[in-house]
Scaffold this motif. Structure first.
Motif, mmCIF file in Angstrom:
data_model
loop_
_atom_site.group_PDB
_atom_site.id
_atom_site.type_symbol
_atom_site.label_atom_id
_atom_site.label_comp_id
_atom_site.label_asym_id
_atom_site.label_seq_id
_atom_site.Cartn_x
_atom_site.Cartn_y
_atom_site.Cartn_z
ATOM 1 N N PHE A 126 2.378 6.761 -1.723
ATOM 2 C CA PHE A 126 2.844 6.233 -0.439
ATOM 3 C C PHE A 126 1.636 5.831 0.403
ATOM 4 O O PHE A 126 0.638 6.553 0.463
ATOM 5 N N VAL A 127 1.749 4.685 1.073
ATOM 6 C CA VAL A 127 0.733 4.242 2.022
ATOM 7 C C VAL A 127 1.425 3.994 3.357
ATOM 8 O O VAL A 127 2.329 3.146 3.440
ATOM 9 N N GLY A 128 1.042 4.737 4.365
ATOM 10 C CA GLY A 128 1.581 4.549 5.699
ATOM 11 C C GLY A 128 0.554 3.876 6.582
ATOM 12 O O GLY A 128 -0.589 4.327 6.653
ATOM 13 N N ILE A 129 0.924 2.793 7.224
ATOM 14 C CA ILE A 129 -0.004 2.021 8.053
ATOM 15 C C ILE A 129 0.498 2.019 9.489
ATOM 16 O O ILE A 129 1.663 1.730 9.743
ATOM 17 N N SER A 130 -0.384 2.331 10.423
ATOM 18 C CA SER A 130 -0.063 2.234 11.845
ATOM 19 C C SER A 130 -0.751 0.996 12.402
ATOM 20 O O SER A 130 -1.955 0.810 12.190
ATOM 21 N N ALA A 131 0.005 0.148 13.095
ATOM 22 C CA ALA A 131 -0.582 -1.102 13.576
ATOM 23 C C ALA A 131 -0.026 -1.499 14.929
ATOM 24 O O ALA A 131 1.184 -1.441 15.157
ATOM 25 N N THR A 132 -0.914 -1.894 15.809
ATOM 26 C CA THR A 132 -0.518 -2.569 17.031
ATOM 27 C C THR A 132 -0.231 -4.031 16.692
ATOM 28 O O THR A 132 -0.450 -4.482 15.558
ATOM 29 N N SER A 133 0.230 -4.792 17.660
ATOM 30 C CA SER A 133 0.490 -6.211 17.398
ATOM 31 C C SER A 133 -0.802 -6.946 17.057
ATOM 32 O O SER A 133 -0.787 -7.884 16.246
ATOM 33 N N GLY B 98 10.088 3.357 16.527
ATOM 34 C CA GLY B 98 10.070 4.544 17.372
ATOM 35 C C GLY B 98 9.112 5.602 16.857
ATOM 36 O O GLY B 98 8.269 5.353 15.984
ATOM 37 N N GLU B 99 9.227 6.797 17.412
ATOM 38 C CA GLU B 99 8.353 7.903 17.037
ATOM 39 C C GLU B 99 8.656 8.335 15.598
ATOM 40 O O GLU B 99 9.805 8.612 15.253
ATOM 41 N N GLY B 100 7.617 8.422 14.779
ATOM 42 C CA GLY B 100 7.846 8.600 13.352
ATOM 43 C C GLY B 100 7.759 10.014 12.813
ATOM 44 O O GLY B 100 8.061 10.244 11.642
ATOM 45 N N GLU B 101 7.377 10.971 13.641
ATOM 46 C CA GLU B 101 7.108 12.305 13.102
ATOM 47 C C GLU B 101 8.314 12.944 12.416
ATOM 48 O O GLU B 101 8.164 13.600 11.378
ATOM 49 N N GLU B 102 9.498 12.766 12.971
ATOM 50 C CA GLU B 102 10.667 13.441 12.415
ATOM 51 C C GLU B 102 11.271 12.710 11.222
ATOM 52 O O GLU B 102 12.004 13.318 10.433
ATOM 53 N N ILE C 98 4.682 1.787 3.983
ATOM 54 C CA ILE C 98 5.420 2.044 5.225
ATOM 55 C C ILE C 98 4.619 1.499 6.400
ATOM 56 O O ILE C 98 3.401 1.726 6.486
ATOM 57 N N ILE C 99 5.272 0.798 7.300
ATOM 58 C CA ILE C 99 4.612 0.330 8.522
ATOM 59 C C ILE C 99 5.257 0.998 9.728
ATOM 60 O O ILE C 99 6.477 1.116 9.809
ATOM 61 N N GLY C 100 4.415 1.447 10.645
ATOM 62 C CA GLY C 100 4.884 2.025 11.895
ATOM 63 C C GLY C 100 3.920 1.675 13.009
ATOM 64 O O GLY C 100 2.985 0.899 12.824
#
Length: 411
Positions: free
Chosen positions: A61-68, A117-121, A94-96
């Motif tokens: 799994f690769v999770g990426i956090s990105a602003t615009s 939205g918030e991704g923790e849960e 995954i993008i968040g």
């Protein structure tokens, strides 16, 4: 065992991108650790482009956090991962982050899962069940239930964070959040949460004691949108804080008074940022800021009178800006003499009211709205006003910045 890589995208527009660690990604990593999953944080903030070689070949799994402003880097990374995986298993991508929450439809097709939205849960379930498509996360109501950010996974401390960009180096510092959300509705803002959730004073105290004990860090930059919105809660938190710490954060001009300043000083705050945006009341009213030029003058004077440093934030290219606006901004600097300043261009973020109703605000959208470079607020102007071209806005911005840099206004 499941392997997960969480990626911080490049941020080349910032002169010191390593100053601002992504707290959201560290919260996600901590949630995975709580589930018995060991995540790896891949930090690309200092790079000019993505480096797929930093991500292990066998990652699932690769999770990426990105602003615009970072979304094109996230897309590029997703493409590179799939290209590299021709002879290997393709990771679930995954993008968040801000862009996915504001424009999920813009992310569909490039990523397997889009988190709004918030991704923790929801992240542990996405990994456990290989959930694909758009996932809308419910608002987290009790922030105390979250683990502390997993700061041990990468270098999230900086000696330039506390002095601030352009102001040299100082004590080792890190970022921290006490609240999430903002109750105000500035028309240039795209915040999706207009109610505030609060951590308890005991929870905040425990995290700061953890940072002091385990990381020898006693200087903190609060990333909260506005301190002092709930003054009774804020006072209770400040009363509970460890002693001998150094703090800086952001306050709203019309909330600044002697009571708030006394709480700030007693708690260990040394600097406050104020979103002035413009010193033209006509502009402030048009953008729905809810403050006035007089509020800004009074806030800076009050903060300085209590011995607090003040950083002011200005925006170029706001609706209603004129030559008179620039002059009023300069006059403010000469009279108020704040300690620090930041000047950026207004950005038409996805979801903000000005972007959704450009005619109402006299705005001219870029020829190709939506490309990532238009979301960098320190990049050249990409917008225009109906009565001022992009070139005119750029010239005004450059002239004001030159005035600020020369610092003759301090004399």
């Amino acid at each position: 065992m499941v392997s997960v890589a969480l990626v911080l995208c490049p941020n080349p527009i910032l002169s010191t991108p390593s100053m601002y660690p992504n707290l959201g990604l560290m919260y996600l990593a901590a949630m995975l650790e709580r589930q018995g999953i060991t995540p790896h944080i891949v930090d690309m903030r200092r790079l000019k482009g993505v480096d797929v070689g930093l991500i292990p070949m066998d990652v699932e799994f690769v999770g990426i956090s990105a602003t615009s402003g970072e979304i094109d880097y996230a897309r590029s990374l997703a493409w590179e991962l799939r290209r590299r995986a021709q002879n290997h298993r393709t990771p679930h991508i995954i993008i968040g982050g801000a862009h996915a929450s504001l424009m999920p439809e813009d992310c569909e097709g490039d990523f397997d899962t889009v988190v709004v939205g918030e991704g923790e849960e929801v992240l542990p379930a996405i990994i456990a069940e290989h959930i694909k498509g758009k996932v809308i996360s419910p608002r987290i109501k009790n922030l105390d239930l979250l683990p502390f950010p997993a700061r041990h996974l990468f270098d999230c401390f900086s000696t330039s964070l506390f002095p601030g960009e352009k102001y040299g180096e100082g004590q080792k510092a890190t970022t921290i959040l006490w609240t999430r959300g903002c109750p105000f509705t500035c028309k240039f803002c795209a915040n999706i949460y207009h109610t505030v959730t609060y951590r308890s004073s005991a929870n905040i105290k425990a995290e700061m004691e953890h940072l002091i004990r385990d990381f020898d860090c006693r200087a903190f930059r609060l990333e909260d949108d506005n301190l002092g919105v709930n003054i009774s809660w804020f006072n209770a938190v400040c009363e509970a804080l460890p002693k001998d710490i150094r703090l800086k954060g952001h306050v709203r001009a019309n909330l600044v008074n002697d009571t708030l300043c006394k709480i700030l000083v007693k708690a260990g705050f040394e600097e406050c940022g104020v979103g002035v945006e413009s010193m033209d009341d006509r502009v402030l009213k048009l953008i729905g800021k809810g403050t006035t030029a007089e509020d800004n003058y009074r806030a800076v004077e009050t903060l300085k009178r209590h011995g607090l440093r003040v950083r002011v934030y200005f925006m170029s290219g706001l609706p209603g800006e004129t030559e008179e606006t620039v002059q009023k901004n300069m006059t403010f600097m000469c009279r108020a003499k704040p300690d620090k300043w930041t000047l950026s261009f207004m950005i038409l973020y996805p979801g903000c009211e000005i972007r959704e109703n450009p005619d109402k605000f006299g705005m001219v959208l870029p020829p190709s709205p939506g490309r990532a470079f238009q979301y960098w607020n320190f990049a050249p102007a990409s917008i225009a006003l109906k009565d001022a071209s992009r070139e005119v806005l750029q010239e005004r911005h450059d002239r004001f910045k030159q005035f600020l840099v020369k610092e003759e206004w301090r004399s």
